[in-house]
Design a protein around this motif. Structure first.
Motif, PDB file in Angstrom:
ATOM      1  N   THR A 129      -0.889  18.415   4.627  1.00  0.00           N
ATOM      2  CA  THR A 129      -0.259  17.101   4.636  1.00  0.00           C
ATOM      3  C   THR A 129      -1.005  16.238   5.649  1.00  0.00           C
ATOM      4  OG1 THR A 129       1.379  17.742   6.311  1.00  0.00           O
ATOM      5  CG2 THR A 129       1.984  18.067   3.998  1.00  0.00           C
ATOM      6  N   ALA A 130      -1.099  14.959   5.351  1.00  0.00           N
ATOM      7  CA  ALA A 130      -1.902  14.074   6.191  1.00  0.00           C
ATOM      8  C   ALA A 130      -1.253  12.698   6.245  1.00  0.00           C
ATOM      9  CB  ALA A 130      -3.322  13.969   5.637  1.00  0.00           C
ATOM     10  N   GLU A 131      -1.643  11.931   7.248  1.00  0.00           N
ATOM     11  CA  GLU A 131      -1.155  10.550   7.352  1.00  0.00           C
ATOM     12  C   GLU A 131      -2.187   9.697   8.060  1.00  0.00           C
ATOM     13  OE1 GLU A 131       2.020  10.017  10.697  1.00  0.00           O
ATOM     14  OE2 GLU A 131       2.404  11.974   9.765  1.00  0.00           O
ATOM     15  N   THR A 132      -2.009   8.388   7.922  1.00  0.00           N
ATOM     16  CA  THR A 132      -2.916   7.441   8.553  1.00  0.00           C
ATOM     17  C   THR A 132      -2.113   6.330   9.227  1.00  0.00           C
ATOM     18  OG1 THR A 132      -4.917   6.107   8.229  1.00  0.00           O
ATOM     19  CG2 THR A 132      -3.256   5.998   6.494  1.00  0.00           C
ATOM     20  N   GLY A 133      -2.829   5.344   9.784  1.00  0.00           N
ATOM     21  CA  GLY A 133      -2.187   4.373  10.659  1.00  0.00           C
ATOM     22  C   GLY A 133      -1.630   3.142   9.997  1.00  0.00           C
ATOM     23  N   THR A 134      -1.899   2.949   8.712  1.00  0.00           N
ATOM     24  CA  THR A 134      -1.385   1.758   8.045  1.00  0.00           C
ATOM     25  C   THR A 134      -1.380   1.989   6.538  1.00  0.00           C
ATOM     26  OG1 THR A 134      -1.548  -0.669   7.934  1.00  0.00           O
ATOM     27  CG2 THR A 134      -3.609   0.559   7.713  1.00  0.00           C
ATOM     28  N   LEU A 135      -0.648   1.153   5.830  1.00  0.00           N
ATOM     29  CA  LEU A 135      -0.726   1.159   4.376  1.00  0.00           C
ATOM     30  C   LEU A 135      -2.101   0.628   3.973  1.00  0.00           C
ATOM     31  CD1 LEU A 135       1.030   1.560   1.759  1.00  0.00           C
ATOM     32  CD2 LEU A 135       1.464  -0.900   1.861  1.00  0.00           C
ATOM     33  N   PRO A 136      -2.820   1.301   3.075  1.00  0.00           N
ATOM     34  CA  PRO A 136      -4.169   0.846   2.721  1.00  0.00           C
ATOM     35  C   PRO A 136      -4.222  -0.451   1.924  1.00  0.00           C
ATOM     36  CG  PRO A 136      -3.915   3.196   2.313  1.00  0.00           C
ATOM     37  CD  PRO A 136      -2.544   2.650   2.576  1.00  0.00           C
ATOM     38  N   TRP A 137      -3.085  -1.040   1.627  1.00  0.00           N
ATOM     39  CA  TRP A 137      -3.053  -2.301   0.889  1.00  0.00           C
ATOM     40  C   TRP A 137      -2.091  -3.274   1.557  1.00  0.00           C
ATOM     41  CZ3 TRP A 137      -2.304   2.535  -1.161  1.00  0.00           C
ATOM     42  CH2 TRP A 137      -3.334   3.048  -1.960  1.00  0.00           C
ATOM     43  N   LEU A 138      -2.530  -4.508   1.747  1.00  0.00           N
ATOM     44  CA  LEU A 138      -1.614  -5.600   2.072  1.00  0.00           C
ATOM     45  C   LEU A 138      -1.137  -6.132   0.728  1.00  0.00           C
ATOM     46  CD1 LEU A 138      -3.689  -7.306   4.900  1.00  0.00           C
ATOM     47  CD2 LEU A 138      -1.614  -5.932   5.170  1.00  0.00           C
ATOM     48  N   ALA A 139       0.087  -5.841   0.371  1.00  0.00           N
ATOM     49  CA  ALA A 139       0.501  -6.052  -1.017  1.00  0.00           C
ATOM     50  C   ALA A 139       1.949  -6.491  -1.114  1.00  0.00           C
ATOM     51  CB  ALA A 139       0.299  -4.771  -1.821  1.00  0.00           C
ATOM     52  N   ARG A 140       2.232  -7.274  -2.124  1.00  0.00           N
ATOM     53  CA  ARG A 140       3.592  -7.665  -2.482  1.00  0.00           C
ATOM     54  C   ARG A 140       3.701  -7.690  -4.008  1.00  0.00           C
ATOM     55  NH1 ARG A 140       5.185  -6.645   1.850  1.00  0.00           N
ATOM     56  NH2 ARG A 140       6.569  -7.822   3.229  1.00  0.00           N
ATOM     57  N   LYS A 141       4.784  -7.130  -4.525  1.00  0.00           N
ATOM     58  CA  LYS A 141       5.027  -7.162  -5.964  1.00  0.00           C
ATOM     59  C   LYS A 141       5.272  -8.598  -6.412  1.00  0.00           C
ATOM     60  CE  LYS A 141       7.538  -3.772  -7.762  1.00  0.00           C
ATOM     61  NZ  LYS A 141       8.642  -2.788  -7.938  1.00  0.00           N
ATOM     62  N   GLN A 142       4.763  -8.916  -7.600  1.00  0.00           N
ATOM     63  CA  GLN A 142       4.921 -10.234  -8.207  1.00  0.00           C
ATOM     64  C   GLN A 142       5.652 -10.030  -9.535  1.00  0.00           C
ATOM     65  OE1 GLN A 142       3.392 -13.032  -6.437  1.00  0.00           O
ATOM     66  NE2 GLN A 142       3.227 -11.378  -4.929  1.00  0.00           N
ATOM     67  N   GLY A 143       6.957  -9.820  -9.454  1.00  0.00           N
ATOM     68  CA  GLY A 143       7.700  -9.445 -10.646  1.00  0.00           C
ATOM     69  C   GLY A 143       7.771  -7.933 -10.748  1.00  0.00           C
ATOM     70  N   PRO A 144       8.383  -7.406 -11.804  1.00  0.00           N
ATOM     71  CA  PRO A 144       8.671  -5.969 -11.853  1.00  0.00           C
ATOM     72  C   PRO A 144       7.458  -5.068 -12.040  1.00  0.00           C
ATOM     73  CG  PRO A 144       9.354  -7.048 -13.897  1.00  0.00           C
ATOM     74  CD  PRO A 144       8.990  -8.139 -12.939  1.00  0.00           C
ATOM     75  N   TYR A 145       6.362  -5.570 -12.664  1.00  0.00           N
ATOM     76  CA  TYR A 145       5.251  -4.673 -12.994  1.00  0.00           C
ATOM     77  C   TYR A 145       3.900  -5.259 -12.599  1.00  0.00           C
ATOM     78  CZ  TYR A 145       9.210  -3.272 -15.803  1.00  0.00           C
ATOM     79  OH  TYR A 145      10.485  -2.940 -16.204  1.00  0.00           O
ATOM     80  N   ALA A 146       3.895  -6.116 -11.605  1.00  0.00           N
ATOM     81  CA  ALA A 146       2.655  -6.703 -11.099  1.00  0.00           C
ATOM     82  C   ALA A 146       2.676  -6.664  -9.582  1.00  0.00           C
ATOM     83  CB  ALA A 146       2.490  -8.145 -11.594  1.00  0.00           C
ATOM     84  N   VAL A 147       1.488  -6.576  -8.985  1.00  0.00           N
ATOM     85  CA  VAL A 147       1.379  -6.534  -7.532  1.00  0.00           C
ATOM     86  C   VAL A 147       0.144  -7.326  -7.117  1.00  0.00           C
ATOM     87  CG1 VAL A 147       0.068  -4.354  -7.579  1.00  0.00           C
ATOM     88  CG2 VAL A 147       1.337  -4.996  -5.519  1.00  0.00           C
ATOM     89  N   ARG A 148       0.319  -8.151  -6.076  1.00  0.00           N
ATOM     90  CA  ARG A 148      -0.822  -8.879  -5.525  1.00  0.00           C
ATOM     91  C   ARG A 148      -1.324  -8.133  -4.292  1.00  0.00           C
ATOM     92  NH1 ARG A 148      -1.280 -14.433  -5.840  1.00  0.00           N
ATOM     93  NH2 ARG A 148       0.957 -14.710  -5.505  1.00  0.00           N
TER      94      ARG A 148
END
Length: 363
Positions: A129-148
């Motif tokens: 098991t492993a972890e890192t220091g941040t989420l690899p994406w700066l992201a926000r969902k744009q509706g139910p099935y899309a993400v920016r």
């Protein structure tokens, strides 16, 4: 590579979409069967929106069966909030098999929770098991099935439990994140790289007034003022002091580098913060007492830092102050309900015994 992505939030959708577009065979697990049925009926794809425009990522499977999602996976990716980790780990634990790697970006020491859950389920497969220091994406969902996606991880300091399996684990993770993974030692070292408990507690507590007053508030833009940045730097100095006291070396990835226009690049590309604020996606209605920054980063992230600081013999006045303020805002004693070495069953270990456990794992 075959990858299982666990969860249905911003990070999980960014992971599934981005990794699918990169050519990996991605299976997405979501807890609610009704959400699965609706997603399949809508075509079973994820729309990824970024600098390249809009692209459709088709997934190998979308399922509410965690066994189906992870059974053939080389990499199991869980970008869910830290407060969701114990329940997901319990579901996943009986199904993990030899050679699999579970990656939590970021983790708040959730890598240990997944490993312990497997042992509690009497699953003796040799997993890393492993972890890192941040989420690899700066992201926000744009509706139910899309993400920016407005930014991607460029340097991801990653630690492994047990660290004796690091070579294998980092090799698997590197296939999903080429040229981005930087080994930082064991899982505790990686947990002490987590940026969330440093950047988010000052933002969510010191912006409490405007958060409760305005219908929308962008704490990463209007809410990130010089006074708050000075506090963030001071809080980060406590994190780095803990790392140094435990013998973890540089780089410590100081959060100031995230905002800097020159010098050492941070975990995201140099212009990532500007792209984040310019996207407008973080101008949103925030429910102060229920927001992830409060319940994950203040309650769990800072309580964990305070606990490790006690082991290291480091004074952390700002960590303790934000824990107290968060507790007062929510009416919940975060020191009692948070994540600590003791709550994880590690409170009886001294530093030498803990370091040995981090290296060797469950034998």
């Amino acid at each position: 590579m075959k990858i299982a992505v666990l969860g249905g939030g911003n990070g999980s959708f960014a992971a599934a979409g981005d990794l699918g577009l990169a050519g990996h065979e991605v299976r997405l697990w979501r807890r609610n069967p009704a959400d699965i049925d609706a997603h399949r009926a809508a075509g079973g794809t994820i729309t990824v929106i970024d600098r390249s425009g809009r692209r459709e990522a088709r997934l190998a499977a979308i399922t509410s069966s965690i066994a189906e999602a992870i059974e053939a996976a080389d990499l199991v990716l869980c970008p869910a909030p830290a407060f969701a980790q114990p329940a997901i780990a319990e579901l996943a634990a009986p199904n993990l098999r030899d050679g699999q790697v579970v990656f939590l970006p970021p983790g708040t020491f959730g890598s240990y929770i997944f490993a312990h859950a497997a042992r509690a389920a009497r699953n003796h497969a040799e997993i890393a098991t492993a972890e890192t220091g941040t989420l690899p994406w700066l992201a926000r969902k744009q509706g139910p099935y899309a993400v920016r996606i407005s930014g991607r991880g460029a340097r991801l300091p990653t630690g492994v439990f047990p660290s004796r399996l690091a070579h294998h684990a980092l090799g698997v993770i590197e296939r999903a994140f080429p040229n981005a993974i930087e080994p930082c030692g064991d899982a505790l070292s990686a947990a002490l790289m987590n940026a969330g408990p440093i950047i988010h507690p000052p933002l969510i507590t010191m912006n409490a007034g405007p958060i409760e007053h305005f219908n929308k508030w962008d704490i990463h833009k209007e809410g990130t003022q010089p006074a708050i940045r000075r506090v963030t730097d001071a809080l980060d100095a406590e994190r780095i002091a803990i790392r140094e006291a435990l013998g973890y070396g540089k780089p410590h990835f100081p959060l100031a580098d995230h905002y800097s226009k020159d010098g050492e690049p941070w975990m995201y590309a140099r212009d990532a913060h500007d792209e984040l604020t310019e996207s407008g996606d973080w101008s949103e209605r925030l429910v102060l007492v229920k927001h992830r920054y409060m319940l994950e980063d203040v309650r769990l992230g800072l309580s964990f830092l305070a606990s490790v600081a006690g082991l290291a013999g480091v004074q952390t006045p700002l960590v303790n102050a934000f824990l107290a303020i968060g507790s007062a805002i929510t009416g919940e004693d975060f020191a009692a309900t948070g994540r600590t070495l003791a709550s994880l069953g590690l409170g009886g270990l001294d530093r030498a015994a803990l370091q040995n456990h981090l290296a060797e794992g469950f034998r």
